[in-house]
Scaffold this active site. Structure first.
Site, PDB file in Angstrom:
ATOM      1  N   SER A 121       0.842  -1.229   0.142  1.00  0.00           N
ATOM      2  CA  SER A 121       0.081   0.017   0.084  1.00  0.00           C
ATOM      3  C   SER A 121       0.682   1.234   0.135  1.00  0.00           C
ATOM      4  O   SER A 121       0.507   2.245  -0.126  1.00  0.00           O
ATOM      5  CB  SER A 121      -0.865   0.176   1.269  1.00  0.00           C
ATOM      6  OG  SER A 121      -0.377   0.334   2.279  1.00  0.00           O
ATOM      7  N   LYS A 159       1.283   4.284   7.425  1.00  0.00           N
ATOM      8  CA  LYS A 159       0.619   5.270   6.421  1.00  0.00           C
ATOM      9  C   LYS A 159       1.100   6.495   6.663  1.00  0.00           C
ATOM     10  O   LYS A 159       1.723   7.053   7.651  1.00  0.00           O
ATOM     11  CB  LYS A 159      -0.921   4.960   6.669  1.00  0.00           C
ATOM     12  CG  LYS A 159      -1.593   3.775   6.390  1.00  0.00           C
ATOM     13  CD  LYS A 159      -1.584   3.547   5.141  1.00  0.00           C
ATOM     14  CE  LYS A 159      -2.378   2.097   4.777  1.00  0.00           C
ATOM     15  NZ  LYS A 159      -1.658   0.896   5.123  1.00  0.00           N
TER      16      LYS A 159
END
Length: 201
Positions: A121, A159
């Site tokens: 991701s 993230k």
């Protein structure tokens, strides 16, 4: 060591007693601050005299920082490896009693640890599955920093963070994935990304 001046002897004695307390071999600036000196130029002359005396290793671009001669202070320092971090769906970071050697320039002066990335991701940030990342341990971050976020007290994920008064948004770096939004009390920052290592097979 009769050939040393009193100041040089004081600096050498300080290094012998305190060098292992620095998280990495100290720079001139860091040593100047630690000794409470105002002149880096004067300290540089004293350090050069200690180098000439064979008591301190010569400094160069590859071996940065001040090291005593004969000490096994390598370019790499062992940092704790705390397991695996998801760069996809959150998974729990598994704590393991292991250390990994990390070059000085890849971590900061603050406590740091290593995680291994699983998932894709964050690939648009150049963070790939299998990469080892160096995290500076802290409980806060600026918007836009890449963080290790603990979600609901159990799942850690990597993230880019965006913090608003009523929500925290964790942004992936993969066009096929959507940001994840949580209430502020659901997200605990555990550290920020400061370095990255990759092994090619």
């Amino acid at each position: 060591m009769d050939h040393l001046t009193r100041r040089q002897q004081e600096i050498y004695d300080y290094l012998q007693a305190n060098l292992d307390k620095f998280p990495h071999p100290p720079t001139l600036d860091e040593l100047c601050n630690a000794l409470g000196l105002s002149s880096k130029g004067s300290l540089h002359k004293q350090i050069q005299a200690l180098i000439d005396a064979g008591l301190i290793e010569p400094m160069n671009n590859r071996r940065r920082g001040i090291r005593l001669s004969g000490q096994s202070q390598d370019e790499a320092q062992g940092l704790p490896f705390l397991g695996y971090i998801a760069a996809g769906h959150p998974i729990e970071a598994v704590e393991q009693q292991e250390t990994i050697e990390v070059p000085d320039y890849l971590h900061t002066n603050r406590p740091c640890y290593v995680l291994q990335v699983k998932g894709d991701s964050m690939i648009e940030e150049g963070i790939l599955d299998g990469d080892q990342i160096i995290i500076e341990q802290r409980d806060h971050a600026r918007n836009g920093e890449i963080v290790v976020a603990l979600v609901d007290g159990s799942d850690a994920t990597l993230k880019r963070i965006e913090q608003k008064p009523d929500r925290v948004i964790l942004h992936p770096a993969n066009a096929s994935l959507s940001p994840m939004t949580y209430a502020p009390d659901q997200v605990q920052i555990q550290g920020i990304l400061v370095g990255q290592m990759r092994r090619y097979h």
